[in-house]
Design a protein around this motif. Structure first.
Motif, mmCIF file in Angstrom:
data_model
loop_
_atom_site.group_PDB
_atom_site.id
_atom_site.type_symbol
_atom_site.label_atom_id
_atom_site.label_comp_id
_atom_site.label_asym_id
_atom_site.label_seq_id
_atom_site.Cartn_x
_atom_site.Cartn_y
_atom_site.Cartn_z
ATOM 1 N N LYS A 178 9.041 -106.529 -52.439
ATOM 2 C CA LYS A 178 10.006 -105.426 -52.523
ATOM 3 C C LYS A 178 9.236 -104.115 -52.531
ATOM 4 O O LYS A 178 8.319 -103.932 -53.329
ATOM 5 C CB LYS A 178 10.839 -105.544 -53.803
ATOM 6 N N VAL A 179 9.590 -103.213 -51.608
ATOM 7 C CA VAL A 179 8.873 -101.941 -51.505
ATOM 8 C C VAL A 179 9.149 -101.083 -52.735
ATOM 9 O O VAL A 179 10.189 -101.219 -53.391
ATOM 10 C CB VAL A 179 9.247 -101.167 -50.223
ATOM 11 N N GLY A 180 8.198 -100.204 -53.026
ATOM 12 C CA GLY A 180 8.375 -99.277 -54.138
ATOM 13 C C GLY A 180 8.649 -97.871 -53.642
ATOM 14 O O GLY A 180 8.650 -97.605 -52.436
ATOM 15 N N TYR A 181 8.894 -96.963 -54.582
ATOM 16 C CA TYR A 181 9.171 -95.569 -54.231
ATOM 17 C C TYR A 181 8.537 -94.632 -55.266
ATOM 18 O O TYR A 181 8.454 -94.964 -56.451
ATOM 19 C CB TYR A 181 10.674 -95.296 -54.168
ATOM 20 N N LYS A 182 8.101 -93.455 -54.774
ATOM 21 C CA LYS A 182 7.583 -92.399 -55.655
ATOM 22 C C LYS A 182 8.424 -91.149 -55.454
ATOM 23 O O LYS A 182 8.769 -90.801 -54.312
ATOM 24 C CB LYS A 182 6.119 -92.086 -55.338
ATOM 25 N N LEU A 183 8.734 -90.471 -56.566
ATOM 26 C CA LEU A 183 9.494 -89.224 -56.515
ATOM 27 C C LEU A 183 8.576 -88.079 -56.945
ATOM 28 O O LEU A 183 8.173 -87.989 -58.102
ATOM 29 C CB LEU A 183 10.711 -89.310 -57.447
ATOM 30 N N HIS A 184 8.223 -87.228 -55.967
ATOM 31 C CA HIS A 184 7.308 -86.097 -56.209
ATOM 32 C C HIS A 184 6.029 -86.550 -56.908
ATOM 33 O O HIS A 184 5.568 -85.952 -57.874
ATOM 34 C CB HIS A 184 7.997 -85.024 -57.048
ATOM 35 N N GLY A 185 5.450 -87.643 -56.398
ATOM 36 C CA GLY A 185 4.188 -88.138 -56.933
ATOM 37 C C GLY A 185 4.310 -89.030 -58.153
ATOM 38 O O GLY A 185 3.320 -89.611 -58.589
ATOM 39 N N ARG A 186 5.496 -89.157 -58.723
ATOM 40 C CA ARG A 186 5.703 -90.008 -59.893
ATOM 41 C C ARG A 186 6.374 -91.313 -59.445
ATOM 42 O O ARG A 186 7.364 -91.290 -58.721
ATOM 43 C CB ARG A 186 6.597 -89.294 -60.906
ATOM 44 N N THR A 187 5.809 -92.435 -59.903
ATOM 45 C CA THR A 187 6.359 -93.725 -59.488
ATOM 46 C C THR A 187 7.762 -93.900 -60.046
ATOM 47 O O THR A 187 7.979 -93.916 -61.262
ATOM 48 C CB THR A 187 5.456 -94.876 -59.982
ATOM 49 N N LEU A 188 8.722 -94.010 -59.134
ATOM 50 C CA LEU A 188 10.115 -94.211 -59.534
ATOM 51 C C LEU A 188 10.428 -95.695 -59.658
ATOM 52 O O LEU A 188 11.102 -96.125 -60.592
ATOM 53 C CB LEU A 188 11.045 -93.554 -58.503
ATOM 54 N N ARG A 189 9.898 -96.456 -58.712
ATOM 55 C CA ARG A 189 10.042 -97.913 -58.761
ATOM 56 C C ARG A 189 8.776 -98.534 -58.208
ATOM 57 O O ARG A 189 8.405 -98.265 -57.067
ATOM 58 C CB ARG A 189 11.258 -98.372 -57.940
ATOM 59 N N PRO A 190 8.066 -99.333 -59.007
ATOM 60 C CA PRO A 190 6.830 -99.962 -58.490
ATOM 61 C C PRO A 190 7.164 -100.998 -57.422
ATOM 62 O O PRO A 190 8.207 -101.653 -57.472
ATOM 63 C CB PRO A 190 6.226 -100.602 -59.733
ATOM 64 N N ALA A 191 6.250 -101.132 -56.481
ATOM 65 C CA ALA A 191 6.415 -102.169 -55.461
ATOM 66 C C ALA A 191 6.115 -103.528 -56.077
ATOM 67 O O ALA A 191 5.166 -103.686 -56.840
ATOM 68 C CB ALA A 191 5.474 -101.886 -54.291
ATOM 69 N N LEU A 192 6.956 -104.525 -55.768
ATOM 70 C CA LEU A 192 6.746 -105.894 -56.260
ATOM 71 C C LEU A 192 5.839 -106.601 -55.249
ATOM 72 O O LEU A 192 6.182 -106.688 -54.056
ATOM 73 C CB LEU A 192 8.083 -106.616 -56.397
ATOM 74 N N VAL A 193 4.709 -107.086 -55.746
ATOM 75 C CA VAL A 193 3.687 -107.583 -54.824
ATOM 76 C C VAL A 193 3.083 -108.896 -55.306
ATOM 77 O O VAL A 193 3.166 -109.246 -56.481
ATOM 78 C CB VAL A 193 2.550 -106.542 -54.646
ATOM 79 N N GLY A 194 2.463 -109.597 -54.353
ATOM 80 C CA GLY A 194 1.633 -110.744 -54.658
ATOM 81 C C GLY A 194 0.177 -110.353 -54.452
ATOM 82 O O GLY A 194 -0.177 -109.756 -53.436
ATOM 83 N N VAL A 195 -0.665 -110.651 -55.446
ATOM 84 C CA VAL A 195 -2.045 -110.193 -55.440
ATOM 85 C C VAL A 195 -2.991 -111.370 -55.222
ATOM 86 O O VAL A 195 -2.783 -112.452 -55.766
ATOM 87 C CB VAL A 195 -2.384 -109.484 -56.771
ATOM 88 N N VAL A 196 -4.022 -111.106 -54.410
ATOM 89 C CA VAL A 196 -5.034 -112.149 -54.136
ATOM 90 C C VAL A 196 -5.938 -112.266 -55.364
ATOM 91 O O VAL A 196 -6.425 -111.270 -55.903
ATOM 92 C CB VAL A 196 -5.872 -111.757 -52.903
ATOM 93 N N LYS A 197 -6.170 -113.483 -55.792
ATOM 94 C CA LYS A 197 -7.123 -113.709 -56.884
ATOM 95 C C LYS A 197 -8.308 -114.497 -56.376
ATOM 96 O O LYS A 197 -8.230 -115.216 -55.356
ATOM 97 C CB LYS A 197 -6.450 -114.422 -58.065
ATOM 98 N N ALA A 198 -9.412 -114.398 -57.090
ATOM 99 C CA ALA A 198 -10.624 -115.106 -56.685
ATOM 100 C C ALA A 198 -10.417 -116.606 -56.811
ATOM 101 O O ALA A 198 -9.768 -117.077 -57.761
ATOM 102 C CB ALA A 198 -11.793 -114.673 -57.557
ATOM 103 N N PRO A 199 -10.929 -117.406 -55.853
ATOM 104 C CA PRO A 199 -10.747 -118.869 -55.917
ATOM 105 C C PRO A 199 -11.490 -119.488 -57.081
ATOM 106 O O PRO A 199 -12.425 -118.946 -57.592
ATOM 107 C CB PRO A 199 -11.296 -119.342 -54.568
#
Length: 199
Positions: A178-199
């Motif tokens: 899910k994409v996120g949004y920033k309002l005038h440089g302030r995070t309004l809604r963080p993007a929901l993401v999957g992050v790569v971790k080390a094996p």
């Protein structure tokens, strides 16, 4: 004979005048007379007034500094209210933007053709609406965050899962759910993401 008699008188007169000259008592070691009660009262009152003036001046400077700080804080609050007063409204509109995006993504690209004019017109209308709403967002300082492939930033992204992925650096974003949004440089809604971790 008269000149000889006048000489002692002249010497006495000169001695008397010399003793009456101001400041000769101090030169002779005679102490200076003590100041009168009125002079003492005047000196004491002068000292008190100087202390009061110093105290009032200090309080005045502090009051000026406090007033300036208050003015700056008030101005910042006004500026923030102008910039972020639409924050709640923007959050509600984000849901509309999400629905439009899902609607356009759900349409099979193979079905969009002149052979199916109704679906094509509907799809084109959705795309135009989505583009227009993003233009309105940008006009009011609302910017989309699509951090696919970027480094994970906890101030802008929210990790929904961590998983090892071959060929991708640990700590980078592999999937944006899910994409996120920033309002005038302030995070309004963080993007929901999957992050790569080390094996």
């Amino acid at each position: 004979m008269s000149m000889l008699s006048a000489t002692p008188r002249l010497l006495c007169t000169a001695a008397h005048q010399k003793s009456s000259v101001p400041g000769t008592e101090e030169e002779n070691g005679t102490p200076k007379p003590e100041p009168s009660a009125a002079e003492k009262a005047f000196i004491e009152e002068k000292t008190q007034l100087e202390e009061q003036l110093k105290d009032v001046t200090d309080k005045y400077k502090r009051a000026l500094a406090d007033t300036e700080n208050l003015r700056q804080r008030s101005q910042k609050m006004i500026d923030d209210a102008k910039l972020y007063g639409i924050q709640g409204f923007c959050k509600d509109l984000l849901e509309v933007a999400d629905i439009l995006e899902k609607a356009t993504e759900s349409v099979p690209k193979t079905e969009i053709s002149t052979a199916n004019p109704h679906l094509k017109n509907l799809y084109d209308g959705l795309v135009m609406t989505e583009v227009q709403i993003q233009k309105v967002f940008q006009k009011h300082g609302l910017v989309k965050l699509n951090p696919d492939g970027q480094k994970f930033d906890p101030y802008e992204h929210e990790a929904v899962f961590h998983a090892p992925m071959e060929g991708k650096e640990a700590g980078t974003i592999a999937v944006v759910t899910k994409v996120g949004y920033k309002l005038h440089g302030r995070t309004l809604r963080p993007a929901l993401v999957g992050v790569v971790k080390a094996p």
